[in-house]
Design an enzyme around this catalytic site. Structure first.
Site, PDB file in Angstrom:
ATOM      1  N   ARG A 211       0.843  -1.205   0.000  1.00 14.25           N
ATOM      2  CA  ARG A 211       0.000   0.000   0.000  1.00 14.25           C
ATOM      3  C   ARG A 211       0.871   1.245   0.000  1.00 14.25           C
ATOM      4  NH1 ARG A 211      -5.748  -1.412   2.493  1.00 14.25           N
ATOM      5  NH2 ARG A 211      -5.687  -3.579   1.808  1.00 14.25           N
ATOM      6  N   GLU A 213       0.449   4.116   0.861  1.00 14.64           N
ATOM      7  CA  GLU A 213      -0.037   5.186   1.753  1.00 14.64           C
ATOM      8  C   GLU A 213       1.145   6.016   2.232  1.00 14.64           C
ATOM      9  OE1 GLU A 213      -2.025   3.115   4.834  1.00 14.64           O
ATOM     10  OE2 GLU A 213      -3.717   2.518   3.579  1.00 14.64           O
ATOM     11  N   ARG A 219       1.564   2.410  13.397  1.00 15.19           N
ATOM     12  CA  ARG A 219       0.626   1.317  13.126  1.00 15.19           C
ATOM     13  C   ARG A 219       0.427   1.026  11.651  1.00 15.19           C
ATOM     14  NH1 ARG A 219      -5.069   3.119  15.462  1.00 15.19           N
ATOM     15  NH2 ARG A 219      -3.904   3.608  17.342  1.00 15.19           N
ATOM     16  N   HIS A 220       1.206   1.673  10.780  1.00 16.65           N
ATOM     17  CA  HIS A 220       1.086   1.431   9.337  1.00 16.65           C
ATOM     18  C   HIS A 220       2.397   0.938   8.738  1.00 16.65           C
ATOM     19  CE1 HIS A 220      -2.443   4.101   9.848  1.00 16.65           C
ATOM     20  NE2 HIS A 220      -2.951   3.339   8.894  1.00 16.65           N
ATOM     21  N   GLU A 357      -7.735  -1.390  15.101  1.00 20.18           N
ATOM     22  CA  GLU A 357      -8.442  -2.297  14.199  1.00 20.18           C
ATOM     23  C   GLU A 357      -7.518  -3.414  13.721  1.00 20.18           C
ATOM     24  OE1 GLU A 357      -9.971  -0.312  10.669  1.00 20.18           O
ATOM     25  OE2 GLU A 357      -9.814  -2.215   9.591  1.00 20.18           O
ATOM     26  N   SER A 360     -10.904  -6.247   8.745  1.00 22.34           N
ATOM     27  CA  SER A 360     -12.006  -5.623   8.037  1.00 22.34           C
ATOM     28  C   SER A 360     -12.667  -6.704   7.188  1.00 22.34           C
ATOM     29  CB  SER A 360     -11.459  -4.491   7.173  1.00 22.34           C
ATOM     30  OG  SER A 360     -12.510  -3.823   6.561  1.00 22.34           O
ATOM     31  N   ARG A 408      -0.318  -6.511  12.861  1.00 28.48           N
ATOM     32  CA  ARG A 408      -1.175  -5.943  13.908  1.00 28.48           C
ATOM     33  C   ARG A 408      -1.574  -7.004  14.931  1.00 28.48           C
ATOM     34  NH1 ARG A 408      -5.063  -1.076  11.998  1.00 28.48           N
ATOM     35  NH2 ARG A 408      -3.398   0.244  11.208  1.00 28.48           N
TER      36      ARG A 408
END
Lengths: 434, 434
Positions: A211, A213, A219-220, A357, A360, A408
């Site tokens: 990803r 991002e 946390r990423h 989280e 998902s 995670r």
């Protein structure tokens, strides 16, 4: 395989060949001790300067810390040794010498920042507490796979180089694939769904996702490991049941096989397998509970996404793993099915650890017309996804599934501060090496 | 999870809800049969036109082939039914209608070329013989992992986006990683070695590798799954032992858990686990044996690589899995260690199936100076690999390992013609989708 004896297997009264890293040298004058460390633990080697071969003693004492030594000799009881035994050497060989200066102290006595640690991961993972994290990660993944097999899932492998991504171009890493433009896949979502309509019906995959991002947070990650599940003839509730089974399976495997590692991390007493029956809280109830905590400045309203402080306030309030269900359709991806009785409410769910989280998921849209419409509403060209949507015209059963971030899972299981602690060679905006 | 009964679990005398794909409709006039197929197998549904609800009969008879139906009713013994039982329906529901025209016939009665099959993989994997391959692949990987754990290995995850590749730039796919130039990793080689010098010592990884090789053959993929092993304090012979254990573990798992799938593929009687003790043939002996077969035009000499016809001639001569050892150093990668007694001979080995190479491995060069020299000789800038070589200065033990192609393992195990049969969504020069 190799015929050395592991440090913790050395039995008093036997002779043994130990090979490992020189953890520490303690020179007390007439007597000195070498502490060797291998993957099982540590063992003491006694050097009696006046009584042993001078050359051998010298080899031992001259070796730099973290050199690899091979020591053969008799194993004897010694109360004062850290493990109750020691080796009285007959030979000492330097198998691989270490430089006198190390960029990182694997004994952990000298603190090192995360960047130094990641730059020197080889030395960093010599620390028992770091090694323990990765032994536990390995055990957790084994537990996850065993649980998937208990659920009668087939393991699949889907491609990582793809022509299109589900969430548009901005979060995709472009790849030059011969003369074609391609991307690193950001999720196996579309491919695992294609296998739901095949004869496999229920599948899992554990593999990398990518990803692009731009945010750099604790946390990423830009490259992560995704644990993916998808099942035909399942609804959101079935998928949540499976999710709970898999997460508990990971914890159970760690509890059963990683006692020593949990001890090393100081978690042995507090480590518990989450109880079955994770609470299922609707999004609406979640908003009420968050608003009631007073932790967020503005009152949350239907349609708002949950910010990190909102998630944390709710997590503290709930205090265990839980699901958030019945999200507004508008803030869930188009491939998640809306509820039949109310199209403004989605069948999507998140599974939360109190800290953040983890999962998902949801029931998927399996009706061809609705799916094509969803691509259009998302601003994506449905024709670019023909390879996917066309298969929904030939008997695609209702299905549901989810994706769980492996890092995670490990981060929350072991209460690590930064997700980079849960992956050997993290990738983020700044870090591409090692 | 779902509360339907699988086709092969339906018991006479009970009522059941079956959901699956409409495999075939046989209309005999007053009576008709629907054959439903789910992941377990098939079951017959009886329609008696004059005695059953007209609307229900019509629903069943009007459904197009490969639609998903849900049928509830009584299960009864019926000698003439293919599985000895049939369902007498009380309700029939079309869960997901299929278009009347299919791009591929999942019954297999109409042949389809490989491209059509790969374009429509969802339909293709409805064929029992195709599904069987992927169930077996899943079981083989489970067997591989179980065997790695028996060998006390830790599962690791290494990055797929990397700054450098071991074999130079020509075989690498470039990735735009934010503002940086990066590549898809062609092998976890360097990263697994870094973990050998850590406290983990013995590791495995099963993950994707990416090779921008231009050749398009039935035995090459541009994205493949690599099964990687590496162990500290191991030599080439130890690594070969481990290799044999893992390959046999894959076969054993398939033999134990995939009886039905082997039956579907017509392999049930011929399937055998390779016997332990794979022959170890030196490269020199291999040349002699190949030359003796007369299968290659020019006599092979020391330093020649083995062409595909040469490999095939030797494979036919040996007739079982075997190792080729003691290769000329000049044709093995620089990170493979040369023999101590003769630097022109490498400790590298290949493990061969009679049809083709499965494994490449060897003892690794663990001496810093030699390693840096190797990069230079390869025409690579050693400084670009500092993240790797520097760790060899801080106590890197001798170590050995190998990489095994998962698709080649499955291809040879099941005697598949094309490696694309062993991966759901193959990637080659022409194919990037689905």
């Amino acid at each position: 395989m190799d015929d050395r004896t592991l440090a913790t297997d050395a039995q008093p009264g036997e002779s043994a060949t130990i090979a490992g890293w020189l953890h520490e040298t303690r020179d007390l004058g007439g007597i000195a001790f070498l502490i060797l460390r291998d993957r099982s633990g540590k063992i003491q080697v006694k050097l009696e300067k006046d009584e042993m071969d001078d050359a051998m003693v010298e080899t031992g004492l001259d070796a730099h810390r973290e050199s690899v030594l091979q020591v053969s000799g008799a194993v004897e009881d010694e109360e004062r040794a850290p493990t109750g035994v020691e080796v009285v050497p007959e030979s000492i060989e330097v198998v691989a010498a270490a430089d006198p200066e190390l960029p990182l102290d694997p004994s952990g006595k000298v603190d090192a920042g995360l960047d130094t640690r990641l730059d020197n991961r080889t030395l960093d993972v010599r620390k028992p507490a770091v090694k323990a994290v990765f032994e536990i990660r390995s055990a957790a993944l084994a537990g996850v796979r065993a649980s998937f097999r208990d659920l009668d899932c087939t393991e699949i492998t889907t491609p990582k180089i793809v022509a299109t991504g589900t969430e548009g171009g901005t979060e995709l890493f472009p790849v030059s694939y011969f003369a074609q433009e391609a991307y690193m896949n950001q999720s196996p979502q579309l491919f695992k769904q294609l296998m739901i309509g095949s004869g496999l019906e229920r599948v899992f995959e554990i593999g990398p996702i990518f990803r692009a991002e731009e945010h750099n947070t604790p946390r990423h990650l830009n490259e992560a490991t995704s644990i993916d599940f998808e099942s035909a003839f399942a609804d959101a509730s079935d998928a949540m049941d499976a999710c709970e089974t898999i997460v508990r399976g990971a914890y159970e495997a760690v509890a059963e096989t990683c006692e020593a590692e949990l001890e090393t991390l100081g978690l042995a007493e507090d480590f518990t397998v989450p109880e079955a029956g994770f609470p299922r809280i609707t999004y609406e109830e979640a908003l009420d509970r968050i608003n009631a905590t007073g932790a967020v400045d503005e009152t949350l309203e239907w349609g708002d996404d949950l910010s990190t402080p909102a998630e944390e306030a709710l997590g503290e309030d709930v205090g265990e793993h839980y699901f958030i269900t019945d999200w507004p359709s508008e803030i869930k991806p188009f491939y998640i099915k809306d509820r039949d009785d109310d199209a403004t409410v989605s069948t999507g769910f998140d599974m939360m650890h109190p800290r953040l989280e983890l999962v998902s998921g949801g029931q998927r849209e399996h009706r061809f017309d609705h799916l094509v419409e969803g691509f259009e509403q998302q601003g994506l060209d449905p024709e670019a996804f023909d390879y996917y949507t066309q298969m929904f015209r030939y008997g695609m059963p209702p299905h549901a599934g989810w994706g769980l971030g492996a890092e995670r899972l490990v981060m929350t299981m072991l209460d690590l501060d930064n997700i980079r602690e849960a992956v050997l060679f993290p990738r983020d905006r700044q870090r591409l090496s090692p």
